[in-house]
Design a protein around this motif. Structure first.
Motif, short mmCIF file in Angstrom:
data_model
loop_
_atom_site.label_atom_id
_atom_site.label_comp_id
_atom_site.label_asym_id
_atom_site.label_seq_id
_atom_site.Cartn_x
_atom_site.Cartn_y
_atom_site.Cartn_z
N LEU A 1 6.48 9.23 -9.65
CA LEU A 1 6.84 8.47 -8.45
C LEU A 1 7.31 7.09 -8.87
CD1 LEU A 1 6.76 7.81 -5.33
CD2 LEU A 1 4.38 7.09 -5.73
N TYR A 2 8.46 6.67 -8.36
CA TYR A 2 9.01 5.35 -8.65
C TYR A 2 8.99 4.51 -7.37
CZ TYR A 2 10.75 7.90 -12.70
OH TYR A 2 10.84 8.69 -13.83
N VAL A 3 8.49 3.28 -7.47
CA VAL A 3 8.39 2.39 -6.30
C VAL A 3 8.90 1.01 -6.69
CG1 VAL A 3 6.89 1.44 -4.51
CG2 VAL A 3 6.34 3.66 -5.52
N ALA A 4 9.71 0.42 -5.79
CA ALA A 4 10.23 -0.93 -6.02
C ALA A 4 9.37 -1.95 -5.28
CB ALA A 4 11.68 -1.02 -5.56
N GLU A 5 8.76 -2.87 -6.03
CA GLU A 5 8.08 -4.02 -5.45
C GLU A 5 9.10 -5.15 -5.41
OE1 GLU A 5 3.98 -6.68 -6.04
OE2 GLU A 5 4.51 -5.13 -7.51
N GLU A 6 9.46 -5.60 -4.25
CA GLU A 6 10.70 -6.34 -4.05
C GLU A 6 10.89 -7.53 -4.97
OE1 GLU A 6 11.35 -7.16 0.07
OE2 GLU A 6 11.35 -5.03 0.63
N ASP A 7 9.90 -8.39 -5.09
CA ASP A 7 10.04 -9.59 -5.91
C ASP A 7 9.47 -9.44 -7.31
OD1 ASP A 7 11.28 -10.96 -3.85
OD2 ASP A 7 9.40 -11.77 -3.05
N VAL A 8 9.01 -8.24 -7.64
CA VAL A 8 8.32 -8.03 -8.92
C VAL A 8 9.07 -7.08 -9.83
CG1 VAL A 8 6.17 -7.26 -10.02
CG2 VAL A 8 6.09 -8.57 -7.89
N GLY A 9 9.49 -5.91 -9.32
CA GLY A 9 10.24 -4.98 -10.16
C GLY A 9 9.97 -3.54 -9.81
N LEU A 10 10.29 -2.65 -10.76
CA LEU A 10 10.22 -1.20 -10.57
C LEU A 10 9.01 -0.65 -11.30
CD1 LEU A 10 11.66 1.36 -9.48
CD2 LEU A 10 12.86 1.47 -11.67
N TRP A 11 8.20 0.16 -10.57
CA TRP A 11 6.98 0.73 -11.10
C TRP A 11 7.05 2.26 -11.12
CZ3 TRP A 11 3.07 -2.53 -12.72
CH2 TRP A 11 3.12 -3.85 -12.27
N THR B 1 0.84 -1.20 0.00
CA THR B 1 0.00 0.00 0.00
C THR B 1 0.88 1.25 0.00
OG1 THR B 1 -1.76 -1.13 1.21
CG2 THR B 1 -1.77 1.28 1.27
N ILE B 2 0.50 2.25 -0.78
CA ILE B 2 1.24 3.51 -0.85
C ILE B 2 0.26 4.63 -0.55
CG2 ILE B 2 2.67 5.01 -2.27
CD1 ILE B 2 2.91 2.39 -4.13
N ASN B 3 0.45 5.33 0.55
CA ASN B 3 -0.40 6.46 0.92
C ASN B 3 0.34 7.76 0.65
OD1 ASN B 3 -2.64 4.97 1.82
ND2 ASN B 3 -1.69 4.63 3.82
N GLN B 4 -0.33 8.66 -0.08
CA GLN B 4 0.22 9.99 -0.32
C GLN B 4 -0.35 10.95 0.72
OE1 GLN B 4 -0.35 11.48 -4.29
NE2 GLN B 4 0.85 13.33 -3.93
N MET C 1 -2.63 4.16 -3.21
CA MET C 1 -2.35 3.27 -4.33
C MET C 1 -1.94 1.92 -3.77
SD MET C 1 -0.27 6.24 -6.32
CE MET C 1 0.31 6.85 -4.74
N LYS C 2 -1.82 0.91 -4.64
CA LYS C 2 -1.52 -0.43 -4.13
C LYS C 2 -0.72 -1.22 -5.14
CE LYS C 2 -2.20 -3.80 -1.01
NZ LYS C 2 -1.15 -4.72 -1.48
N LEU C 3 0.38 -1.81 -4.64
CA LEU C 3 1.10 -2.84 -5.37
C LEU C 3 0.78 -4.18 -4.72
CD1 LEU C 3 4.51 -1.03 -5.97
CD2 LEU C 3 2.68 -1.44 -7.63
N GLY C 4 1.01 -5.27 -5.45
CA GLY C 4 0.47 -6.55 -5.03
C GLY C 4 1.19 -7.21 -3.87
N THR C 5 2.48 -6.94 -3.69
CA THR C 5 3.26 -7.63 -2.67
C THR C 5 4.21 -6.66 -1.97
OG1 THR C 5 4.99 -8.24 -4.27
CG2 THR C 5 3.17 -9.80 -3.98
N GLN C 6 5.07 -7.20 -1.12
CA GLN C 6 5.93 -6.37 -0.27
C GLN C 6 6.75 -5.38 -1.10
OE1 GLN C 6 7.80 -8.26 3.13
NE2 GLN C 6 9.75 -7.30 2.63
#
Length: 331
Positions: A195-205, A156-159, A177-182
């Motif tokens: 905004l760039y966010v790293a989903e650890e086992d998935v990649g860069l969004w 979860t990403i809270n602005q 906003m929400k990404l699926g995993t940690q």
């Protein structure tokens, strides 16, 4: 998968060496140091400061010589970011924001003011960050105001719109906003509104950073075991001009750092920090990067990486010249 296998499958990376390092954090023999932030002193670049988290204990302030200038017992603060020129109690100042997980069920932002003359931090209070465990944090500013993005451990990403004009900390969640995993690492680009966010086992969004922006991200790169080897951890931005530069992500699984071009999000290259005058880095969590003059040792910019296996026994942060990275990658 053993790390030797992961490294063998990964895209080759060039090597650079660090020019400096910080004093280790106070929590020894533990995963403690986590994330850095940089304040550049425009009047005296060599007197710039680094904020670093000991996620078991609090916040350190370091000089570019790596020596401790201040420590503030803030408990379990994980990631940290800052913005200069923010109104705090009626005057312009340096606002430092950390993800506070002292309560693992209820995330908070811990806010501080950094005094550049004394290198001291003053607590301003906390702001609610949503239900869940606080993990990553990054700041963003546009014409509408100053924001913090808090990344919760579940993706979860809270602005949060911040207000420190009266001195005390206050804030309001304006978008979720929400990404699926940690997920953890994030960086926001004031110039491009991304905004760039790293989903650890998935990649860069990539997300739209505007409070009125959409909720659906675009994937820049997968943690495919090649360019990014899971975990994808820290994220930083090399800002060049009005909209150019690079996004850097810590490829923690093979002790490397991967660059993508901001303009078209294409892959640029990878590097590692090898042992030299000081040690190299392994299993890096947080990273930070700022271009510009930082004095004789770092004339073109400063890259900082958390070192997960520091020989001294307690983790610390390694300091690398951006010019060395540029030269190694042929940028």
């Amino acid at each position: 998968m053993p790390i030797e296998t992961r490294i063998a499958n990964a895209t080759p990376a060039v090597s650079v060496t660090a020019r400096g390092e910080t004093v280790p954090v106070g929590t020894s023999n533990a995963d403690a140091a986590d994330d850095p932030a940089i304040w550049r002193n425009a009047a005296d670049p060599a007197a710039s400061l680094i904020i670093g988290t000991d996620k078991k204990a609090g916040l350190y302030v370091y000089g570019l010589d790596g020596k401790v200038r201040d420590f503030l017992d803030a408990g379990r603060v994980n990631n940290v970011d800052l913005k200069d020129g923010v109104t705090i109690n009626g005057t312009s100042g340096i606002l430092v924001v950390a993800s506070d997980r002292n309560d693992p069920l209820n995330a908070k932002l811990a806010l501080f003011r950094l005094d550049p003359a004394s290198a001291k931090l003053t607590a301003l209070g906390t702001v609610a960050g949503g239900a869940g465990e606080a993990y990553g944090v990054c700041m963003y500013r546009d014409t509408a105001g100053v924001y913090a993005f808090i990344v919760l451990k579940d993706g979860t990403i809270n602005q949060i719109a911040l207000d420190t004009a009266g001195g005390a900390a206050s804030g309001t969640i304006v978008r979720t906003m929400k990404l699926g995993t940690q997920s953890e690492g994030c960086a926001a680009d004031d110039r491009t509104g991304r905004l760039y966010v790293a989903e650890e086992d998935v990649g860069l969004w990539r997300f739209d950073a505007s409070a009125a922006g959409g909720l659906t991200p675009a994937k820049i790169a997968a943690a495919d075991g090649k360019n990014i080897v899971a975990d994808a951890e820290g994220v930083a931005i090399a800002a060049i001009g009005e909209a150019q530069g690079y996004v850097v992500v810590s490829s923690q699984g093979d002790n490397a750092y991967t660059l993508y071009r901001i303009a078209d999000e294409s892959y640029v290259g990878r590097f590692r920090i090898a042992a030299g005058v000081v040690g190299g880095t392994e299993e890096t969590d947080g990273i930070e990067l700022m271009l510009g003059d930082f004095g004789p040792a770092y004339p073109g910019g400063l890259f900082i990486a958390q070192d997960g296996f520091n020989a001294a026994g307690a983790q610390n942060f390694k300091l690398v010249a951006w010019n060395d990275i540029k030269a190694s990658l042929g940028l």
